[in-house]
Write a protein that holds these residues in place. Sequence first.
Motif, PDB file in Angstrom:
ATOM      1  N   PRO A   1      -4.553   4.562 -12.600  1.00  9.68           N
ATOM      2  CA  PRO A   1      -3.830   3.504 -13.054  1.00  9.68           C
ATOM      3  C   PRO A   1      -2.555   3.363 -12.343  1.00  9.68           C
ATOM      4  O   PRO A   1      -1.973   2.226 -12.089  1.00  9.68           O
ATOM      5  CB  PRO A   1      -3.796   3.296 -14.458  1.00  9.68           C
TER       6      PRO A   1
ATOM      7  N   ARG B   1       1.898  -3.029 -16.460  1.00  9.89           N
ATOM      8  CA  ARG B   1       0.861  -2.234 -17.277  1.00  9.89           C
ATOM      9  C   ARG B   1      -0.362  -2.507 -16.933  1.00  9.89           C
ATOM     10  O   ARG B   1      -0.498  -3.844 -16.818  1.00  9.89           O
ATOM     11  CB  ARG B   1       1.383  -2.733 -18.799  1.00  9.89           C
TER      12      ARG B   1
ATOM     13  N   THR C   1      -4.622  -2.587 -17.716  1.00  6.70           N
ATOM     14  CA  THR C   1      -5.652  -2.299 -18.611  1.00  6.70           C
ATOM     15  C   THR C   1      -6.804  -2.624 -18.008  1.00  6.70           C
ATOM     16  O   THR C   1      -6.890  -3.650 -17.319  1.00  6.70           O
ATOM     17  CB  THR C   1      -5.365  -3.097 -19.871  1.00  6.70           C
ATOM     18  N   GLU C   2      -7.856  -2.066 -18.590  1.00  5.22           N
ATOM     19  CA  GLU C   2      -9.425  -2.321 -17.929  1.00  5.22           C
ATOM     20  C   GLU C   2      -9.821  -3.604 -18.772  1.00  5.22           C
ATOM     21  O   GLU C   2      -9.818  -3.589 -20.032  1.00  5.22           O
ATOM     22  CB  GLU C   2     -10.205  -1.033 -18.184  1.00  5.22           C
TER      23      GLU C   2
ATOM     24  N   GLU D   1     -12.799  -5.804 -20.323  1.00  3.80           N
ATOM     25  CA  GLU D   1     -14.172  -5.638 -20.985  1.00  3.80           C
ATOM     26  C   GLU D   1     -15.291  -5.912 -20.133  1.00  3.80           C
ATOM     27  O   GLU D   1     -16.296  -4.929 -20.345  1.00  3.80           O
ATOM     28  CB  GLU D   1     -14.353  -6.633 -22.126  1.00  3.80           C
TER      29      GLU D   1
ATOM     30  N   VAL E   1      -9.504  -5.499 -13.802  1.00  2.16           N
ATOM     31  CA  VAL E   1      -8.416  -5.170 -14.689  1.00  2.16           C
ATOM     32  C   VAL E   1      -7.434  -6.288 -14.895  1.00  2.16           C
ATOM     33  O   VAL E   1      -7.632  -7.263 -14.366  1.00  2.16           O
ATOM     34  CB  VAL E   1      -7.369  -4.004 -13.629  1.00  2.16           C
ATOM     35  N   ASN E   2      -6.806  -6.047 -16.081  1.00  4.23           N
ATOM     36  CA  ASN E   2      -5.653  -7.029 -16.370  1.00  4.23           C
ATOM     37  C   ASN E   2      -4.247  -6.464 -15.999  1.00  4.23           C
ATOM     38  O   ASN E   2      -4.045  -5.192 -16.374  1.00  4.23           O
ATOM     39  CB  ASN E   2      -5.971  -7.217 -17.864  1.00  4.23           C
TER      40      ASN E   2
ATOM     41  N   ASP F   1       0.088  -6.621 -16.321  1.00  2.00           N
ATOM     42  CA  ASP F   1       1.153  -7.338 -16.784  1.00  2.00           C
ATOM     43  C   ASP F   1       2.449  -6.836 -16.292  1.00  2.00           C
ATOM     44  O   ASP F   1       2.658  -5.691 -15.939  1.00  2.00           O
ATOM     45  CB  ASP F   1       1.248  -6.730 -18.378  1.00  2.00           C
TER      46      ASP F   1
END
Length: 116
Positions: free
Chosen positions: A14, A57, A59-60, A62, A66-67, A69
């Motif tokens: 990440p 930031r 995030t994986e 669902e 990825v997302n 921020d």
Amino acid sequence: MTIKADLGFINIAPEVLADIAGYAAMSCFGVKGMTIRSVSDGIAHLLRRENMSRGVRITEAEDGGVNIDLHLAVEHGVNIATVCRSIISEVRYNVEKMTGIDVKNVDVYVDAIRAD
């Protein structure tokens, strides 16, 4: 983040995605730098280039991908909506091009406006 390729699996940390997203955002017109909020006083502080990924930031999602921020400061006098659209487009393009990972969502948080 793990990607299945024809010959096996590829693991991308990440932190690498955060670096790519941070550099892509910094290349956009009107961006003064990445920011981070201080826990003690709640004020957004501008980060140096070597700490730029702290303002990102990852995030994986669902359903794969990825997302992202992004917390940043913009120049005084620019159209914030236009700058944010440019950042979203640039970050999505660079992350997908360099890693092959699908970017589901890019959220931009403008924490400060700098006039210096």
